[in-house]
Design a protein around this motif. Structure first.
Motif, PDB file in Angstrom:
ATOM      1  N   LEU A   8       0.846  -1.190   0.000  1.00 19.58           N
ATOM      2  CA  LEU A   8       0.000   0.000   0.000  1.00 19.58           C
ATOM      3  C   LEU A   8       0.884   1.243   0.000  1.00 19.58           C
ATOM      4  O   LEU A   8       1.810   1.339   0.804  1.00 19.58           O
ATOM      5  N   ILE A   9       0.605   2.186  -0.904  1.00 18.87           N
ATOM      6  CA  ILE A   9       1.335   3.453  -0.960  1.00 18.87           C
ATOM      7  C   ILE A   9       0.334   4.591  -0.815  1.00 18.87           C
ATOM      8  O   ILE A   9      -0.577   4.740  -1.640  1.00 18.87           O
ATOM      9  N   THR A  10       0.494   5.404   0.232  1.00 16.30           N
ATOM     10  CA  THR A  10      -0.352   6.589   0.382  1.00 16.30           C
ATOM     11  C   THR A  10       0.354   7.792  -0.236  1.00 16.30           C
ATOM     12  O   THR A  10       1.568   7.804  -0.401  1.00 16.30           O
ATOM     13  N   GLY A  11      -0.435   8.801  -0.591  1.00 17.84           N
ATOM     14  CA  GLY A  11       0.143   9.954  -1.286  1.00 17.84           C
ATOM     15  C   GLY A  11       0.624   9.587  -2.672  1.00 17.84           C
ATOM     16  O   GLY A  11       1.553  10.204  -3.216  1.00 17.84           O
ATOM     17  N   ALA A  12      -0.024   8.588  -3.276  1.00 17.09           N
ATOM     18  CA  ALA A  12       0.500   7.975  -4.500  1.00 17.09           C
ATOM     19  C   ALA A  12       0.389   8.843  -5.740  1.00 17.09           C
ATOM     20  O   ALA A  12       0.968   8.507  -6.777  1.00 17.09           O
ATOM     21  N   SER A  13      -0.347   9.954  -5.661  1.00 19.63           N
ATOM     22  CA  SER A  13      -0.384  10.877  -6.796  1.00 19.63           C
ATOM     23  C   SER A  13       0.826  11.802  -6.812  1.00 19.63           C
ATOM     24  O   SER A  13       1.084  12.484  -7.800  1.00 19.63           O
ATOM     25  N   GLY A  14       1.553  11.823  -5.715  1.00 18.38           N
ATOM     26  CA  GLY A  14       2.740  12.655  -5.640  1.00 18.38           C
ATOM     27  C   GLY A  14       3.866  12.106  -6.491  1.00 18.38           C
ATOM     28  O   GLY A  14       3.921  10.908  -6.782  1.00 18.38           O
ATOM     29  N   TRP A  15       4.787  13.002  -6.847  1.00 18.06           N
ATOM     30  CA  TRP A  15       5.862  12.596  -7.742  1.00 18.06           C
ATOM     31  C   TRP A  15       6.712  11.475  -7.146  1.00 18.06           C
ATOM     32  O   TRP A  15       6.961  10.453  -7.786  1.00 18.06           O
ATOM     33  N   VAL A  41      -6.408  12.844  -4.443  1.00 10.67           N
ATOM     34  CA  VAL A  41      -6.603  12.917  -5.888  1.00 10.67           C
ATOM     35  C   VAL A  41      -6.274  11.544  -6.450  1.00 10.67           C
ATOM     36  O   VAL A  41      -5.188  11.020  -6.215  1.00 10.67           O
ATOM     37  N   GLN A  42      -7.217  10.940  -7.155  1.00  7.20           N
ATOM     38  CA  GLN A  42      -7.034   9.552  -7.580  1.00  7.20           C
ATOM     39  C   GLN A  42      -5.781   9.376  -8.427  1.00  7.20           C
ATOM     40  O   GLN A  42      -5.596  10.050  -9.443  1.00  7.20           O
ATOM     41  N   PRO A  43      -4.876   8.481  -8.004  1.00  5.98           N
ATOM     42  CA  PRO A  43      -3.676   8.226  -8.809  1.00  5.98           C
ATOM     43  C   PRO A  43      -4.044   7.655 -10.175  1.00  5.98           C
ATOM     44  O   PRO A  43      -5.042   6.945 -10.316  1.00  5.98           O
ATOM     45  N   ARG A  44      -3.230   7.973 -11.165  1.00  8.78           N
ATOM     46  CA  ARG A  44      -3.435   7.444 -12.516  1.00  8.78           C
ATOM     47  C   ARG A  44      -2.416   6.342 -12.768  1.00  8.78           C
ATOM     48  O   ARG A  44      -1.215   6.579 -12.728  1.00  8.78           O
ATOM     49  N   TYR A  45      -2.921   5.143 -12.997  1.00  6.33           N
ATOM     50  CA  TYR A  45      -2.024   4.021 -13.234  1.00  6.33           C
ATOM     51  C   TYR A  45      -2.762   2.966 -14.028  1.00  6.33           C
ATOM     52  O   TYR A  45      -3.924   2.667 -13.750  1.00  6.33           O
ATOM     53  N   ASP A  46      -2.093   2.399 -14.986  1.00  7.45           N
ATOM     54  CA  ASP A  46      -2.715   1.387 -15.830  1.00  7.45           C
ATOM     55  C   ASP A  46      -1.857   0.133 -15.819  1.00  7.45           C
ATOM     56  O   ASP A  46      -0.904   0.005 -16.585  1.00  7.45           O
ATOM     57  N   SER A  47      -2.154  -0.762 -14.901  1.00  4.55           N
ATOM     58  CA  SER A  47      -1.407  -2.007 -14.775  1.00  4.55           C
ATOM     59  C   SER A  47      -2.286  -3.032 -14.085  1.00  4.55           C
ATOM     60  O   SER A  47      -3.032  -2.700 -13.150  1.00  4.55           O
ATOM     61  N   VAL A  50      -1.865  -3.261 -10.264  1.00  8.83           N
ATOM     62  CA  VAL A  50      -2.115  -2.062  -9.470  1.00  8.83           C
ATOM     63  C   VAL A  50      -3.606  -1.882  -9.234  1.00  8.83           C
ATOM     64  O   VAL A  50      -4.406  -1.969 -10.171  1.00  8.83           O
ATOM     65  N   THR A  51      -3.976  -1.646  -7.978  1.00 10.30           N
ATOM     66  CA  THR A  51      -5.335  -1.251  -7.618  1.00 10.30           C
ATOM     67  C   THR A  51      -5.290   0.203  -7.160  1.00 10.30           C
ATOM     68  O   THR A  51      -4.480   0.557  -6.294  1.00 10.30           O
ATOM     69  N   VAL A  52      -6.133   1.033  -7.739  1.00  9.60           N
ATOM     70  CA  VAL A  52      -6.148   2.470  -7.440  1.00  9.60           C
ATOM     71  C   VAL A  52      -7.408   2.802  -6.658  1.00  9.60           C
ATOM     72  O   VAL A  52      -8.515   2.438  -7.061  1.00  9.60           O
ATOM     73  N   ILE A  53      -7.243   3.481  -5.512  1.00 12.75           N
ATOM     74  CA  ILE A  53      -8.381   3.847  -4.670  1.00 12.75           C
ATOM     75  C   ILE A  53      -8.248   5.305  -4.253  1.00 12.75           C
ATOM     76  O   ILE A  53      -7.247   5.693  -3.631  1.00 12.75           O
ATOM     77  N   GLN A  54      -9.233   6.110  -4.589  1.00 10.50           N
ATOM     78  CA  GLN A  54      -9.256   7.498  -4.122  1.00 10.50           C
ATOM     79  C   GLN A  54      -9.764   7.501  -2.686  1.00 10.50           C
ATOM     80  O   GLN A  54     -10.811   6.922  -2.380  1.00 10.50           O
ATOM     81  N   GLN A  62     -12.471   5.132   5.377  1.00  9.68           N
ATOM     82  CA  GLN A  62     -11.807   5.047   4.080  1.00  9.68           C
ATOM     83  C   GLN A  62     -10.431   4.389   4.210  1.00  9.68           C
ATOM     84  O   GLN A  62      -9.976   3.696   3.297  1.00  9.68           O
ATOM     85  N   ILE A  63      -9.778   4.574   5.339  1.00  7.52           N
ATOM     86  CA  ILE A  63      -8.511   3.885   5.572  1.00  7.52           C
ATOM     87  C   ILE A  63      -8.742   2.380   5.686  1.00  7.52           C
ATOM     88  O   ILE A  63      -8.012   1.574   5.109  1.00  7.52           O
ATOM     89  N   ASP A  64      -9.763   1.981   6.432  1.00  8.08           N
ATOM     90  CA  ASP A  64     -10.051   0.558   6.596  1.00  8.08           C
ATOM     91  C   ASP A  64     -10.267  -0.134   5.258  1.00  8.08           C
ATOM     92  O   ASP A  64      -9.869  -1.291   5.068  1.00  8.08           O
ATOM     93  N   ALA A  65     -10.866   0.577   4.311  1.00  8.55           N
ATOM     94  CA  ALA A  65     -11.129  -0.017   2.998  1.00  8.55           C
ATOM     95  C   ALA A  65      -9.836  -0.375   2.266  1.00  8.55           C
ATOM     96  O   ALA A  65      -9.820  -1.301   1.444  1.00  8.55           O
TER      97      ALA A  65
END
Length: 337
Positions: A8-15, A41-47, A50-54, A62-65
């Protein structure tokens, strides 16, 4: 069925967090890793890996999810979200809410869900030089007492203490990384006080104007301000290494590690810009001294002892500023920055 090596990576929209995600997907030691990326802000990733969750990490539900996806409880959490230094200074309440409360909520989720799943979650936290302040020794040692002089540094130190306590009690397996200032960050300028350290290299090499808030010219005494930095390439490499260090290698009383860096001055950075990009690149730097920025940056360490981090297996840059600037120029010309 839970996925082995879920991260799990938080702040994943950051550089920085997005580059860590890229590197984790390429990590040959865990080719089956699946990433759960989250941010306000929902991260953009196409793989497919990878699961993307805003998500808003100030909301416990929302953290529990994030710990209840099809991939189960993550084995590792990279806690990389936050309100940056100057923004945290200007909006104290928001900084406390995001930089302390949300971290505590995430720790509690890692503790609770980890215990239910019968695992101790690795919790990798990105801290920084802002935990220091006031009179400092010439070289910061692992025993140097942090005394932050900003809201951002205070929140980072509070979170560090929580992570150490949760680790001491066996709730999580914490790894606290105090990052040097990262240079050169690509993309748009961030709200961090240190953002100008990348901007005065990045924008001129892209043909754009950059503002330097330290001094009023290259030769101003203020540009001799010394700061502790590391290249983005090395920082990302070390964030991946942190995941693989056995818990037994850390000293018993703390999980804090100052990642390796090197000392440079604002003037040396600008001279490296001139050496690599030519006089025209340097002419794109506009000086406008900012007392608040200068006060905050001046409170940070000029140098830290790299020995403990190197013993753990972390890497360091070689050659000073010119190789860092040259690498970024090459990336710009290759369309990678």
């Amino acid at each position: 069925m839970a996925t082995k090596n879920a991260v799990l990576i938080t702040g994943a929209s950051g550089w920085l967090a997005s580059r860590v995600a890229d590197s984790l997907l390429k990590d040959p030691s865990t080719p089956d890793a699946h990433l759960i990326l989250t941010d306000l802000v929902q991260p953009r990733y196409d793989s497919s890996r990878v699961t993307v969750i805003q998500a808003d990490l100030t909301d416990v539900n929302q953290i529990d999810a994030l710990f209840a996806t099809a991939h189960g409880v993550p084995d590792t959490v990279y806690c990389m979200h936050g309100i940056m230094s100057r923004q945290a200074e200007d909006n104290f309440d928001l900084g406390m809410k995001v930089n302390i409360d949300a971290v505590r909520n995430l720790l509690e989720a890692a503790r609770r869900h980890g215990q239910l799943a019968g695992k101790t979650v690795k919790f990798i936290f990105t801290s920084g030089l802002a935990v220091y302040g006031g009179p400092l020794p010439p070289v910061v040692q692992p025993t140097t007492i942090p005394t932050p002089q900003s809201a951002y540094g205070t929140s980072k130190l509070i979170s560090e203490l929580l992570i150490n306590e949760y680790t001491r009690r066996g709730f999580i397996d914490g790894r606290i990384l105090r990052l040097p200032t990262v240079i050169v960050r690509p993309g748009s300028p961030a709200a961090a006080t240190s953002a100008f350290l990348s901007a005065i290299i990045r924008e001129p090499l892209k043909g754009e104007i950059a503002h330097c808030p330290i001094g009023n010219s290259l030769d101003s005494p203020e540009t001799e301000l010394r700061t502790w930095v590391a290249s983005s390439k090395t920082i990302i490499q070390n964030l991946i290494i942190a995941r693989h260090i056995p818990a037994s290698k850390f000293v018993a009383h703390t999980r804090v590690v100052c990642l390796p860096g090197f000392t440079t001055t604002i003037r040396e950075m600008l001279e490296a810009l001139r050496d690599v990009g030519g006089p025209e690149a340097l002419h794109r730097v506009v000086f406008k001294d900012d007392e608040t920025d200068r006060r905050i940056v001046s409170s940070w360490p000029e140098k830290a002892d790299n020995s403990y981090a190197l013993e753990l297996g972390f890497q360091q840059d070689e050659g000073g500023m010119v190789p860092v600037v040259q690498r970024f120029k090459d990336d710009v010309e290759a369309g990678l920055a």
